[in-house]
Design a protein around this motif. Structure first.
Motif, short mmCIF file in Angstrom:
data_model
loop_
_atom_site.label_atom_id
_atom_site.label_comp_id
_atom_site.label_asym_id
_atom_site.label_seq_id
_atom_site.Cartn_x
_atom_site.Cartn_y
_atom_site.Cartn_z
N UNK A 35 48.97 39.53 50.88
CA UNK A 35 49.16 40.47 49.55
C UNK A 35 47.78 40.35 48.64
N UNK A 36 47.30 39.08 48.21
CA UNK A 36 46.25 38.72 47.37
C UNK A 36 44.80 39.54 47.85
N UNK A 37 44.37 39.50 49.48
CA UNK A 37 43.26 39.86 49.74
C UNK A 37 43.46 41.50 49.43
N UNK A 38 44.29 41.83 49.66
CA UNK A 38 44.46 43.59 49.41
C UNK A 38 44.63 43.96 47.94
N UNK A 39 45.52 43.16 47.30
CA UNK A 39 46.07 43.67 46.05
C UNK A 39 45.58 43.05 44.91
N UNK A 40 44.91 41.63 45.15
CA UNK A 40 44.83 40.92 44.06
C UNK A 40 45.97 40.25 43.31
N UNK A 41 45.94 40.42 42.24
CA UNK A 41 47.25 39.97 41.43
C UNK A 41 48.20 41.11 41.15
N UNK A 42 48.10 42.34 42.19
CA UNK A 42 48.83 43.36 41.83
C UNK A 42 48.14 44.43 41.11
N UNK A 43 46.82 44.10 40.94
CA UNK A 43 46.13 45.09 40.08
C UNK A 43 44.96 45.93 40.71
N UNK A 44 45.02 45.70 41.99
CA UNK A 44 44.10 46.46 42.85
C UNK A 44 44.37 47.68 43.36
N UNK A 52 41.88 41.43 57.42
CA UNK A 52 42.82 40.63 57.73
C UNK A 52 42.22 39.46 58.80
N UNK A 53 41.56 39.77 59.66
CA UNK A 53 40.91 39.04 60.66
C UNK A 53 40.17 37.91 59.91
N UNK A 54 39.44 38.18 58.86
CA UNK A 54 38.54 37.06 58.19
C UNK A 54 39.55 36.37 57.59
N UNK A 55 40.68 36.78 56.87
CA UNK A 55 41.78 35.99 56.27
C UNK A 55 42.52 34.94 57.03
N UNK A 56 42.66 35.50 58.41
CA UNK A 56 43.32 34.45 59.38
C UNK A 56 42.47 33.52 59.75
N UNK A 57 41.06 33.72 59.99
CA UNK A 57 40.00 33.06 60.42
C UNK A 57 39.91 31.79 59.22
N UNK A 58 39.79 32.19 57.95
CA UNK A 58 39.80 31.24 56.58
C UNK A 58 41.12 30.27 56.95
#
Length: 294
Positions: A254-263, A284-290
């Protein structure tokens, strides 16, 4: 654990036997040691495992016991993706995040990582459970080091019709999310039963379970974006609960795409406003890697 078998000599009134005992030829108890489980060892060590001593005997000062250090290969070798059309890479025409994530893991560990993408468009938590019972899927999971699961959005699709017919408030969305969470919990339990003990299971949340961004505004009009965000938050809470109950790791999308819901996530979505585009899959791949850095 070693076992000792004691041969008990019968009482024999033979003078010859007593004489031999007196001369140091006494019959003694001979421990018979059962073979122990051998520790994993590196190939080509050239050493043969010695019989393990009795647990009741003292360790010899001149013959210290040594334990071979197992050789382990750092990092996973097989990544399996399970889930719906997001996992499958629908509407993208690009390299899906399961394949990208495996490549990133391989670059980090220095060896190749094989991706197995079992995502199916339209899959629900219930149909995922049925898929997990099939031999080909079971075989793939039996060799998995990492499993990534993205599922649940399609369980909630009927809510759109309810919203269009007059609304679906908090109670409506929470009941649907709870049902999807129960289906996910059952699927995750199946995954655990067929994967090795070391397998790491990653369960992702959603940025939106429905259309998002500019496309959602154009297709559904005012009010839909806010409502779908509320449904998504409810669904993500159920996903977290199911994953926690199974001891799995949640990876938030959610946060990577939407931030706090403001993106506005339009730049990360395909033309349908529903599925990630190439940039979205890379994110998504980078988020999984992190999330799997440790």
């Amino acid at each position: 654990m070693s076992r000792r078998w004691r041969v008990v000599a019968g009482l024999v009134a033979s003078a010859a036997f007593l004489t031999s005992c007196a001369q140091g030829g006494a019959a003694t108890t001979r421990p018979v040691v059962a073979p122990t489980e051998s520790s994993p060892t590196s190939s080509g060590t050239g050493s043969s495992p010695a019989a393990a001593p009795s647990t009741t005997s003292a360790t010899s000062a001149t013959s210290p016991r040594t334990t071979a250090t197992p050789v382990t290969t750092a990092g996973p070798r097989v990544v399996v993706g399970l889930g719906d059309s997001v996992t499958a890479g629908t509407a993208c025409g690009c390299t899906d995040f399961v394949t990208l994530y495996a490549a990133m893991l391989g670059a980090r560990s220095g060896h190749s990582v094989r991706p197995v993408n079992l995502g199916v468009g339209g899959l629900t938590t219930s149909s995922l459970g049925a898929q997990l019972a099939t031999p080909p899927v079971t075989a793939s999971l039996s060799s998995a080091d990492v499993v990534v699961v993205t599922i649940g959005a399609n369980d909630l699709s009927p809510l759109i019709g309810q919203w269009q017919r007059g609304g679906c408030g908090t109670t409506c969305m929470d009941e649907a999310s709870k049902a999807a969470g129960a289906g996910l919990a059952a699927a995750l339990a199946r995954v655990r039963r067929v994967t090795p003990a070391h397998t790491r299971v990653l369960v992702t949340t959603y940025w939106n379970v429905f259309e998002d961004g500019d496309v959602a505004d154009a297709d559904f009009g005012p009010g839909f974006a806010q409502w779908s965000d509320e449904v998504t938050r409810s669904a993500n809470a159920a996903i977290r609960t199911a994953a926690a109950a199974d001891g799995d790791q949640v990876v938030d999308l959610y946060a990577p795409f939407e931030g706090e819901g403001d993106r506005n996530p339009t730049a990360l979505l395909a033309d349908d406003g529903d599925h990630p585009n190439a940039a979205g899959h890379r994110l998504i791949a980078r988020t999984l890697l992190a999330a799997t850095a440790g």
